[in-house]
Design a protein around this motif. Structure first.
Motif, short mmCIF file in Angstrom:
data_model
loop_
_atom_site.label_atom_id
_atom_site.label_comp_id
_atom_site.label_asym_id
_atom_site.label_seq_id
_atom_site.Cartn_x
_atom_site.Cartn_y
_atom_site.Cartn_z
N ILE A 46 55.12 88.21 74.22
CA ILE A 46 54.75 87.38 72.79
C ILE A 46 56.26 86.42 72.65
O ILE A 46 56.29 85.47 71.92
CB ILE A 46 54.59 88.44 71.73
CG1 ILE A 46 53.15 88.85 71.92
CG2 ILE A 46 54.56 88.04 70.12
CD1 ILE A 46 52.90 90.11 71.00
N MET A 47 57.28 87.30 72.61
CA MET A 47 58.38 86.69 72.42
C MET A 47 58.59 85.51 73.18
O MET A 47 59.29 84.60 73.07
CB MET A 47 59.75 87.82 72.51
CG MET A 47 61.14 87.15 72.45
SD MET A 47 61.31 86.47 70.97
CE MET A 47 61.43 87.77 69.79
N GLY A 48 58.30 85.40 74.69
CA GLY A 48 58.22 84.51 75.44
C GLY A 48 57.59 82.91 75.01
O GLY A 48 58.06 81.90 75.13
N ILE A 49 56.79 83.33 74.44
CA ILE A 49 55.74 82.18 73.69
C ILE A 49 56.25 81.79 72.74
O ILE A 49 56.60 80.50 72.49
CB ILE A 49 54.13 82.71 73.42
CG1 ILE A 49 53.42 83.09 75.01
CG2 ILE A 49 53.44 81.74 72.78
CD1 ILE A 49 52.26 83.86 74.72
N ALA A 50 56.87 82.71 72.04
CA ALA A 50 57.60 82.46 70.55
C ALA A 50 58.86 81.53 71.11
O ALA A 50 59.12 80.65 70.14
CB ALA A 50 57.99 83.63 69.82
N TYR A 51 59.39 81.90 72.16
CA TYR A 51 60.55 81.11 72.38
C TYR A 51 60.38 79.84 72.89
O TYR A 51 61.27 78.87 72.49
CB TYR A 51 61.51 81.75 73.72
CG TYR A 51 62.65 81.41 74.28
CD1 TYR A 51 63.75 81.73 73.48
CD2 TYR A 51 62.74 80.65 75.19
CE1 TYR A 51 65.11 80.95 73.89
CE2 TYR A 51 63.82 80.21 75.67
CZ TYR A 51 65.20 80.24 75.17
OH TYR A 51 66.33 79.53 75.36
N VAL A 52 59.53 79.49 73.66
CA VAL A 52 59.26 78.23 73.95
C VAL A 52 58.70 77.53 72.85
O VAL A 52 59.14 76.27 72.59
CB VAL A 52 57.89 78.26 75.04
CG1 VAL A 52 57.38 76.70 75.45
CG2 VAL A 52 58.46 78.96 76.30
N LEU A 53 57.81 77.95 71.91
CA LEU A 53 57.46 77.24 70.57
C LEU A 53 58.52 77.05 69.81
O LEU A 53 58.76 75.74 69.28
CB LEU A 53 56.48 78.17 69.90
CG LEU A 53 55.08 78.38 70.42
CD1 LEU A 53 54.18 79.35 69.72
CD2 LEU A 53 54.47 77.06 70.74
N VAL A 54 59.70 77.89 69.59
CA VAL A 54 60.85 77.70 68.81
C VAL A 54 61.61 76.22 69.63
O VAL A 54 62.18 75.45 68.85
CB VAL A 54 61.82 78.74 68.61
CG1 VAL A 54 63.15 78.38 68.11
CG2 VAL A 54 61.29 79.82 67.78
N ALA A 55 61.75 76.38 70.87
CA ALA A 55 62.64 75.29 71.65
C ALA A 55 61.67 73.90 71.30
O ALA A 55 62.45 72.96 70.96
CB ALA A 55 62.34 75.54 72.99
N LEU A 56 60.26 73.98 71.57
CA LEU A 56 59.56 72.86 71.24
C LEU A 56 59.61 72.17 69.50
O LEU A 56 59.94 70.98 69.47
CB LEU A 56 58.26 73.05 71.46
CG LEU A 56 57.73 73.18 72.94
CD1 LEU A 56 56.34 73.72 73.05
CD2 LEU A 56 57.97 72.23 73.89
N LEU A 57 59.80 73.08 69.04
CA LEU A 57 59.99 72.86 67.33
C LEU A 57 61.48 72.19 67.29
O LEU A 57 61.50 71.12 66.68
CB LEU A 57 60.08 73.96 66.62
CG LEU A 57 60.42 73.96 64.80
CD1 LEU A 57 59.29 72.95 64.30
CD2 LEU A 57 60.60 75.26 64.47
N ILE A 58 62.36 72.76 67.92
CA ILE A 58 63.82 72.20 67.92
C ILE A 58 63.79 70.82 68.65
O ILE A 58 64.49 69.77 67.89
CB ILE A 58 64.80 73.01 68.48
CG1 ILE A 58 65.15 74.19 67.62
CG2 ILE A 58 66.27 72.12 68.74
CD1 ILE A 58 65.98 75.21 68.11
N ILE A 59 63.27 70.58 69.64
CA ILE A 59 63.01 69.26 70.19
C ILE A 59 62.32 68.40 69.34
O ILE A 59 62.56 67.04 69.35
CB ILE A 59 62.36 69.47 71.74
CG1 ILE A 59 63.21 70.32 72.64
CG2 ILE A 59 61.97 68.05 72.25
CD1 ILE A 59 62.37 70.72 73.81
#
Length: 466
Positions: free
Chosen positions: A213-226
């Motif tokens: 779950i944290m792995g998915i959240a990490y990628v989503l946060v990265a995409l948000l920042i991008i």
């Protein structure tokens, strides 16, 4: 003096020996398998979804998760940050290259692990030590590899994971460089020891549930920042490619160049050709060895192309300039706080706690398997408890050591594993290629590929595939 000696050995390994071995070997496997890592992408996705034949067997997806869990964390977050801060933006390009080329090495080693796996009362097991002994008939070499794996994962990687975990707390006001690392180190060591000795099954299950779950959240946060900084993307890509091919900078100081940092941190993250993932690959219950080889190709892509790139772009799009002072977790935290405010450092700290904890336990799982191989039997509980206490002490010590020293120690041990595993899989690659041809032949005829050792005239004794 110790720092200088270890740094010199690491530089020699990665500046000359491993760079040639990894790239040349990866290109050789890529050509010999006819670019299987790209050609068979559809089959990679299909293989992940295959269910085991035996009830309670380990599926391809589960084996993928085991190998991915040990990779995701330190390498994907702190390793990428270190490469950007010390090697420059061009190191991202060389991470991609080592992933694309190295995925062919991952295919070969994991296919071989499947071919030469063994069947035990608790399921399948195997790895480089087993295919070295089965094919080269050299138990001493297999034992040396196992010892190097124990040093790499039980000492180097676990000390580094402990250091990187405590370093994420440096963004908070309560952090004291003299005492906080040791306090956090002893807390981590006690919890890990508790879990290893058998009392922390609930902690292990909880973190195993939370990490994906944290792995998915990490990628989503990265995409948000991008997405929030999308206007900077053209400049980011320009910086990556211009720095990657700045040959004057590269050859002016090879040991600190983007090429070397890209290869070091890329290899640390995806472990292609190192010989670690095959230990997990061998446990999968599949109908054809090639299927698990393809699954590990996908694992390399997930690890480097997806998660490492997410970290790199998240940091580079933030506008925060990398520097040697920010190397490691502080750079990622500053990049997140620049866009997300105070939430950024807290998010990264929570992510690193979960990622590092499961990485520590996953690494020690590999260590336990190698101890079993060396002893030739399952060790007694009292013996393993002593090993667990030593492992926990190592984690405590790692929290307070120098970052550069720990990176270099990990790189040297990992390089030693690679120096054994890569030449071995180069020698044995013909059997992986024959298995690939057998797989594709059955696929073209419209059949579900099923492997038998006699299909490729395998000259060695195997426990399975008869």
């Amino acid at each position: 003096m110790l720092d200088n000696i270890i740094s010199s050995i690491s530089d020699a390994l990665y500046s000359y020996i491993l760079i040639i071995l990894l790239i040349a070997g990866g290109i050789f496997f890529t050509v010999r398998t006819r670019f299987a890592q790209f050609r068979l992408f559809k089959q990679q996705l299909r293989s992940v979804m295959e269910k085991p034949d035996e009830k309670g067997g380990v599926s391809s997806f589960q084996a993928l998760m085991v190998s991915t869990a040990s990779r995701v964390g330190t390498g994907n977050i702190v390793g990428v940050s270190t490469a950007l801060c010390l090697g420059g933006f061009g190191s991202v390009f060389w991470m991609w290259i080592i992933a694309f080329i190295g995925s062919a090495s991952a295919f070969v080693e994991s296919t071989l692990a499947q071919i030469y796996k063994k069947k035990g009362p608790d399921g399948y097991y195997g790895g480089p030590a087993y295919y070295i002994e089965a094919t080269l008939h050299s138990r001493p070499l297999a034992v040396i590899f196992s010892v190097l794996l124990i040093l790499t994962y039980g000492f180097g990687f676990n000390m580094l994971a402990s250091y990187n975990l405590q370093s994420t707390f440096s963004a908070f006001s309560f952090y004291n460089a003299d005492t906080t690392p040791w306090i956090i180190g002893i807390v981590i060591a006690v919890i890990v020891c508790y879990c290893l000795i058998g009392g922390g099954s609930r902690i292990v299950k909880t973190t195993s549930f939370l990490v994906p779950i944290m792995g998915i959240a990490y990628v989503l946060v990265a995409l948000l920042i991008i997405a929030l900084n999308f206007k900077s993307l053209p400049g980011v890509f320009s910086a990556i490619f211009s720095n990657a091919f700045d040959f004057k900078a590269i050859f002016g100081g090879i040991s600190g160049s983007c090429v070397i940092y890209g290869i070091k941190r890329g290899l640390f993250s995806n472990e292609a050709g190192v010989g670690s993932a095959p230990n997990a690959s061998a446990s999968a219950d599949v109908k054809h060895p090639v299927k698990q080889g393809l699954v590990q190709v996908l694992s390399v892509f997930i690890d480097t192309i997806l998660i490492c790139s997410a970290t790199a772009f998240m940091c580079m799009c933030s506008g925060v300039e990398p520097s040697a002072e920010l190397s490691g977790a502080p750079y990622v935290q500053k990049a997140l706080s620049e866009t997300l405010g105070s939430f950024g450092p807290v998010f990264i700290t929570v992510a690193m706690i979960l990622f590092s904890f499961t990485t520590l336990l996953g690494n020690l799982f590999y260590v336990e398997k190698c101890i079993t191989y060396i002893l030739g039997k399952v060790p007694s509980k009292s013996f393993m408890n002593v090993c667990h206490v030593i492992s926990s002490a190592v984690i405590f010590v790692g929290a307070g050591l120098s970052a550069e020293l720990l990176w270099n120690i990990s790189d040297i041990f990992m390089g030693g594993m690679t120096l054994i595993n890569m030449p071995v899989i180069l020698i044995l690659s013909g059997y992986a290629v024959k298995a690939l041809k057998d797989y594709e032949k059955q696929l073209k005829s419209g059949n579900e590929p099923v492997f038998h050792a006699e299909n490729i005239d395998l000259p060695h004794k195997v426990d399975c595939w008869k």
